[in-house]
Design an enzyme around this catalytic site. Structure first.
Site, PDB file in Angstrom:
ATOM      1  N   ASP A   8       0.788  -1.171   0.050  1.00 32.90           N
ATOM      2  CA  ASP A   8      -0.016  -0.157   0.105  1.00 32.90           C
ATOM      3  C   ASP A   8       0.831   1.074   0.249  1.00 32.90           C
ATOM      4  O   ASP A   8       0.542   2.193   0.861  1.00 32.90           O
ATOM      5  CB  ASP A   8      -0.902   0.012   1.386  1.00 32.90           C
ATOM      6  CG  ASP A   8      -2.110  -1.069   1.042  1.00 32.90           C
ATOM      7  OD1 ASP A   8      -1.894  -1.816   0.123  1.00 32.90           O
ATOM      8  OD2 ASP A   8      -2.775  -1.234   2.137  1.00 32.90           O
ATOM      9  N   LYS A 106      -7.143  -4.928  -2.776  1.00 38.50           N
ATOM     10  CA  LYS A 106      -7.939  -5.296  -1.576  1.00 38.50           C
ATOM     11  C   LYS A 106      -8.852  -4.340  -1.296  1.00 38.50           C
ATOM     12  O   LYS A 106      -8.680  -3.099  -1.761  1.00 38.50           O
ATOM     13  CB  LYS A 106      -7.038  -5.684  -0.638  1.00 38.50           C
ATOM     14  CG  LYS A 106      -6.127  -4.408   0.077  1.00 38.50           C
ATOM     15  CD  LYS A 106      -5.190  -4.935   1.005  1.00 38.50           C
ATOM     16  CE  LYS A 106      -4.447  -3.766   1.630  1.00 38.50           C
ATOM     17  NZ  LYS A 106      -5.236  -2.739   2.318  1.00 38.50           N
ATOM     18  N   CYS A 151      -2.566  -3.026   7.602  1.00 41.91           N
ATOM     19  CA  CYS A 151      -2.526  -3.829   6.345  1.00 41.91           C
ATOM     20  C   CYS A 151      -1.308  -4.841   6.746  1.00 41.91           C
ATOM     21  O   CYS A 151      -1.187  -5.896   6.577  1.00 41.91           O
ATOM     22  CB  CYS A 151      -2.241  -3.137   5.389  1.00 41.91           C
ATOM     23  SG  CYS A 151      -2.232  -4.052   3.983  1.00 41.91           S
TER      24      CYS A 151
HETATM   25  C1  VGL Z   1      -5.502   0.324   5.724  1.00 41.40           C
HETATM   26  C2  VGL Z   1      -6.891   1.603   6.929  1.00 41.40           C
HETATM   27  C3  VGL Z   1      -7.700   1.379   6.188  1.00 41.40           C
HETATM   28  C4  VGL Z   1      -4.091  -0.287   5.415  1.00 41.40           C
HETATM   29  C5  VGL Z   1      -6.445   0.223   4.668  1.00 41.40           C
HETATM   30  O1  VGL Z   1      -3.904  -0.565   4.385  1.00 41.40           O
HETATM   31  O2  VGL Z   1      -3.245  -0.345   6.560  1.00 41.40           O
HETATM   32  N1  VGL Z   1      -5.634   1.061   6.898  1.00 41.40           N
HETATM   33  N2  VGL Z   1      -7.518   0.975   4.930  1.00 41.40           N
END
Ligand code: VGL
Ligand code: ZN
Length: 203
Positions: A8, A106, A151
């Site tokens: 991410d 995702k 994540c």
């Molecule tokens: C994430 C919060 C909301 C992450 C993704 O990838 O850590 N955290 N969506």
């Protein structure tokens, strides 16, 4: 064979983004440098439709940080972030993506969040990463990225559940720390399930 999984590294998780991870930008140079040291480089993107159920804005009267029940499981509400095909969901401009063999998305199903790069939060659906690794005989994975306490942590727990030898490159991660102590607890949980926590200098 081993694989590096870059988690991410998207605009919305960097300072100035919609869901900024403090100092998240600092891990990009390391992500670029480490890619040369691995035979296989994979990446993930949080990739939500605009109507995603994890967005506070989609629940009238609710605000970021509130907890609700979403399709039967507890969900923390977040600001609108990483909406598919928008700037916020794009990889950071400074992130070198030239060696990435495959990107796994995702958080696509609006009714359920997915912190893990393997499965959604209720393990109802998978992202394709587990079969991808299995098909190639990869049992050794190294993860780094954002956010350590979401994540990265949930990906590590699932990876251990799948029996993968799982390494976390700590200086390549930063956490959100929504509640004080979240990062420390995430490190403890990852250790408890048998993940190896290391620094890039150990590689
Ligand atoms: C994430 C919060 C909301 C992450 C993704 O990838 O850590 N955290 N969506
Ligand atoms: Zn998300």
């Amino acid at each position: 064979m081993n694989a590096l999984i870059l988690v991410d590294l998207q605009n919305d998780f960097l300072p100035g983004g919609a869901l900024p991870v403090p100092h998240g930008d600092e891990v990009i140079p390391l992500a670029n440098e480490l890619q040369r040291r691995f035979e296989l480089v994979l990446a993930t993107q949080d990739w939500h439709p605009p109507e995603h159920g994890s967005f506070a804005a989609n629940h009238p009267g609710k605000k970021t940080g509130d907890r609700i029940m979403l399709d039967g499981i507890e969900q923390i509400l977040w600001p609108v972030h990483c909406v598919q095909n928008t700037y916020g969901a794009e990889f950071a401009a400074a992130f070198d993506t030239s060696r990435i063999a495959h990107v796994f998305h995702k958080g696509i199903d609006p009714r359920i969040d997915s912190y893990s790069t393997f499965f959604d939060n209720a393990h109802r659906r998978h992202t394709g990463l587990a079969p991808y690794l299995e098909k190639r005989g990869i049992k050794e994975i190294y993860l780094m990225g954002l956010a350590l306490d979401y994540c990265v942590k949930y990906s590590v727990l699932d990876a251990r559940h799948l029996g993968l030898n799982t390494h976390v490159i700590l200086d390549g991660c930063r956490g959100i720390e929504l509640e004080p102590g979240d990062i420390g607890r995430a490190l403890d949980e990852m250790k408890r399930v048998g993940a190896v926590l290391l620094q890039s200098s150990d590689l």
